[in-house]
Motif scaffolding. Structure first.
Motif, PDB file in Angstrom:
ATOM      1  N   THR A   3       5.017  -3.936   5.492  1.00 39.93           N
ATOM      2  CA  THR A   3       5.757  -5.429   4.945  1.00 39.93           C
ATOM      3  C   THR A   3       6.093  -6.042   3.735  1.00 39.93           C
ATOM      4  O   THR A   3       7.405  -5.840   3.300  1.00 39.93           O
ATOM      5  CB  THR A   3       5.330  -6.241   5.737  1.00 39.93           C
ATOM      6  OG1 THR A   3       5.200  -6.448   7.250  1.00 39.93           O
ATOM      7  CG2 THR A   3       6.114  -7.634   5.664  1.00 39.93           C
ATOM      8  N   PRO A   4       5.223  -5.778   2.977  1.00 37.03           N
ATOM      9  CA  PRO A   4       5.179  -5.992   1.680  1.00 37.03           C
ATOM     10  C   PRO A   4       6.041  -5.519   1.060  1.00 37.03           C
ATOM     11  O   PRO A   4       6.658  -5.472  -0.299  1.00 37.03           O
ATOM     12  CB  PRO A   4       4.138  -6.140   1.037  1.00 37.03           C
ATOM     13  CG  PRO A   4       2.800  -6.306   1.980  1.00 37.03           C
ATOM     14  CD  PRO A   4       3.497  -5.588   3.263  1.00 37.03           C
ATOM     15  N   HIS A   5       6.156  -3.446   1.412  1.00 36.50           N
ATOM     16  CA  HIS A   5       6.939  -3.222   0.861  1.00 36.50           C
ATOM     17  C   HIS A   5       8.545  -3.069   0.560  1.00 36.50           C
ATOM     18  O   HIS A   5       9.644  -3.099  -0.255  1.00 36.50           O
ATOM     19  CB  HIS A   5       6.995  -1.670   0.542  1.00 36.50           C
ATOM     20  CG  HIS A   5       7.467  -0.583   0.670  1.00 36.50           C
ATOM     21  ND1 HIS A   5       6.740  -0.594  -0.991  1.00 36.50           N
ATOM     22  CD2 HIS A   5       8.284   0.783   0.612  1.00 36.50           C
ATOM     23  CE1 HIS A   5       7.845   1.607  -1.019  1.00 36.50           C
ATOM     24  NE2 HIS A   5       8.633   1.027   0.069  1.00 36.50           N
ATOM     25  N   THR A   6       8.795  -3.493   2.300  1.00 37.71           N
ATOM     26  CA  THR A   6       9.941  -3.895   2.015  1.00 37.71           C
ATOM     27  C   THR A   6      10.541  -5.512   1.797  1.00 37.71           C
ATOM     28  O   THR A   6      11.653  -5.742   1.177  1.00 37.71           O
ATOM     29  CB  THR A   6      10.290  -4.064   3.889  1.00 37.71           C
ATOM     30  OG1 THR A   6       9.706  -4.886   4.272  1.00 37.71           O
ATOM     31  CG2 THR A   6       9.905  -2.674   3.985  1.00 37.71           C
ATOM     32  N   ARG A   7       9.093  -6.538   2.099  1.00 37.44           N
ATOM     33  CA  ARG A   7      10.141  -7.384   0.881  1.00 37.44           C
ATOM     34  C   ARG A   7       9.978  -7.553  -0.202  1.00 37.44           C
ATOM     35  O   ARG A   7      11.002  -8.539  -1.025  1.00 37.44           O
ATOM     36  CB  ARG A   7       8.318  -8.153   1.669  1.00 37.44           C
ATOM     37  CG  ARG A   7       8.228  -8.800   3.152  1.00 37.44           C
ATOM     38  CD  ARG A   7       7.407 -10.775   2.749  1.00 37.44           C
ATOM     39  NE  ARG A   7       7.428 -10.824   4.209  1.00 37.44           N
ATOM     40  CZ  ARG A   7       6.564 -12.137   4.474  1.00 37.44           C
ATOM     41  NH1 ARG A   7       5.487 -12.876   2.932  1.00 37.44           N
ATOM     42  NH2 ARG A   7       6.075 -12.640   5.467  1.00 37.44           N
ATOM     43  N   LEU A   8      10.164  -6.906  -0.874  1.00 32.95           N
ATOM     44  CA  LEU A   8      10.459  -6.519  -1.967  1.00 32.95           C
ATOM     45  C   LEU A   8      11.668  -6.421  -2.175  1.00 32.95           C
ATOM     46  O   LEU A   8      12.360  -6.451  -3.268  1.00 32.95           O
ATOM     47  CB  LEU A   8      10.164  -5.164  -2.510  1.00 32.95           C
ATOM     48  CG  LEU A   8       8.293  -5.313  -3.217  1.00 32.95           C
ATOM     49  CD1 LEU A   8       7.921  -3.789  -3.468  1.00 32.95           C
ATOM     50  CD2 LEU A   8       8.203  -6.592  -4.554  1.00 32.95           C
ATOM     51  N   HIS A   9      12.607  -6.023  -1.157  1.00 33.85           N
ATOM     52  CA  HIS A   9      14.601  -6.616  -1.847  1.00 33.85           C
ATOM     53  C   HIS A   9      14.735  -7.061   0.124  1.00 33.85           C
ATOM     54  O   HIS A   9      15.442  -7.115   0.206  1.00 33.85           O
ATOM     55  CB  HIS A   9      14.791  -5.395  -0.771  1.00 33.85           C
ATOM     56  CG  HIS A   9      14.929  -4.670   0.200  1.00 33.85           C
ATOM     57  ND1 HIS A   9      14.475  -4.564   2.223  1.00 33.85           N
ATOM     58  CD2 HIS A   9      13.619  -2.742   0.707  1.00 33.85           C
ATOM     59  CE1 HIS A   9      14.346  -4.108   2.726  1.00 33.85           C
ATOM     60  NE2 HIS A   9      13.315  -3.042   1.918  1.00 33.85           N
ATOM     61  N   ARG A  46       0.942  -0.933   0.433  1.00 31.91           N
ATOM     62  CA  ARG A  46      -0.008   0.399   0.032  1.00 31.91           C
ATOM     63  C   ARG A  46       0.864   1.030   0.078  1.00 31.91           C
ATOM     64  O   ARG A  46       0.662   2.707  -0.016  1.00 31.91           O
ATOM     65  CB  ARG A  46      -1.183   0.194   1.146  1.00 31.91           C
ATOM     66  CG  ARG A  46      -2.072  -1.561   1.106  1.00 31.91           C
ATOM     67  CD  ARG A  46      -2.616  -1.557   2.322  1.00 31.91           C
ATOM     68  NE  ARG A  46      -3.588   0.604   2.824  1.00 31.91           N
ATOM     69  CZ  ARG A  46      -3.674   0.557   3.803  1.00 31.91           C
ATOM     70  NH1 ARG A  46      -3.851  -0.224   4.780  1.00 31.91           N
ATOM     71  NH2 ARG A  46      -4.330   1.484   3.928  1.00 31.91           N
ATOM     72  N   VAL A  47       2.448   0.802   0.012  1.00 30.92           N
ATOM     73  CA  VAL A  47       3.525   2.588   0.372  1.00 30.92           C
ATOM     74  C   VAL A  47       2.971   2.571  -1.195  1.00 30.92           C
ATOM     75  O   VAL A  47       2.803   4.115  -1.014  1.00 30.92           O
ATOM     76  CB  VAL A  47       4.381   1.883   0.308  1.00 30.92           C
ATOM     77  CG1 VAL A  47       5.385   3.056   0.652  1.00 30.92           C
ATOM     78  CG2 VAL A  47       4.387   1.184   2.288  1.00 30.92           C
ATOM     79  N   VAL A  48       3.001   2.175  -2.229  1.00 31.98           N
ATOM     80  CA  VAL A  48       3.109   2.899  -3.885  1.00 31.98           C
ATOM     81  C   VAL A  48       1.904   3.973  -4.154  1.00 31.98           C
ATOM     82  O   VAL A  48       2.145   4.521  -4.572  1.00 31.98           O
ATOM     83  CB  VAL A  48       3.397   1.881  -4.277  1.00 31.98           C
ATOM     84  CG1 VAL A  48       4.876   1.083  -4.076  1.00 31.98           C
ATOM     85  CG2 VAL A  48       2.033   0.676  -4.979  1.00 31.98           C
TER      86      VAL A  48
END
Length: 290
Positions: free
Chosen positions: A267-273, A190-192
């Motif tokens: 958490t999904p945003h940081t999981r992208l790295h 949801r960050v993007v």
């Protein structure tokens, strides 16, 4: 390497992958038929990792930390002729900070270009914006810019009286200089979209319009769109500036769905790295230039 005009390119390819089955992308390389032949000399490659906002010296981009990182996982899988570096910038939530970082990154790429056959920029979050902006300042081509969960900032404006949304960090020169632009997003991130828009993009309307001046050559004079009220209070000055996961000039758009919702989608945003992303990144990087 063949030049290609995105103005005449078709709709970007959209890949939707399960987080647990990232190896599925292996089939794409076979279909594209653009991996090096076994008997051909493998190109030397430089992969530059660009952290996002508030991520200066972020662990994910480093190999000198005691925890597993994406950088470590990539380094272990790269060829001996490849190099991996992290480009560190201030990470400030500010338009000027991104522009300053883009200038520094462009200088670094220009200095490194003679030593490598291919250069790939991998930016997480607004690090993707820095990578795109830097690519537009180069006098040479880079093979790919890969955006991981990047909130692509647009400004609503009019050119030759026609309404349009123009990308703030991707001038026409970026499209000329980058052979392949790839976006990788998490469906639950949801960050993007939501968080970036509800809180702050770090760009005022005036800054956004100034940044899109290069688009006047193909489209004509750019003027602000009519401001419209929004249902969500914004912390920047104009509703004409917004962020979106969708990048209209991407050659390939990949969406990962790991079927796990998390509070605020952070958490999904940081999981992208996450280190697990390394296999997907290497597949994408290995698409190379045609």
């Amino acid at each position: 390497m063949k030049a290609r005009s995105r103005a005449t390119a078709g709709k970007p390819a959209a890949w939707k992958l399960a987080f647990s089955t990232l190896a599925f992308v292996a089939g794409v390389t076979t279909c594209c038929n653009c991996l090096p032949d076994a008997g051909r000399k493998q190109p030397t490659r430089l992969i530059i990792l660009v952290p996002g906002t508030f991520s200066k010296n972020s662990e994910w981009s480093r190999v000198d930390v005691p925890v597993p990182t994406l950088a470590k996982s990539l380094r272990q899988q790269l060829r001996t002729t490849d190099s991996l570096v992290a480009f560190q910038w201030s990470g400030q939530l500010s338009h000027q900070a991104r522009l300053d970082a883009a200038i520094q990154l462009a200088d670094y790429v220009a200095n490194q270009r003679p030593q490598f056959d291919e250069i790939h920029l991998v930016g997480h979050s607004y690090g993707g914006s820095v990578a795109l902006a830097a690519s537009g300042q180069l006098n040479e081509r880079v093979e790919s810019v890969i955006c991981l969960g990047t909130p692509h900032v647009y400004v609503k404006c009019c050119a030759s009286s026609e309404p349009m949304n123009l990308p703030v960090y991707c001038p026409p020169s970026t499209l000329e200089n980058v052979y392949r632009i790839i976006t990788i997003d998490d469906v639950d991130d949801r960050v993007v979209d939501e968080i970036s828009n509800a809180l702050l993009c770090g760009v005022t309307e005036r800054q956004a319009l100034d940044a899109t001046k290069p688009w006047e050559l193909p489209f004509g004079e750019i003027t602000p769109a009519e401001a419209k009220p929004t249902s969500t209070q914004r912390l920047f000055e104009s509703s004409n500036v917004f962020a979106s996961r969708d990048f209209k000039f991407a050659d390939v758009q990949i969406v990962i769905d790991h079927n796990q919702a998390h509070l605020l989608g952070i958490t999904p945003h940081t999981r992208l790295h996450d280190p697990a992303i390394s296999q997907l990144l290497l597949r994408v990087i290995s698409l190379g230039g045609e």
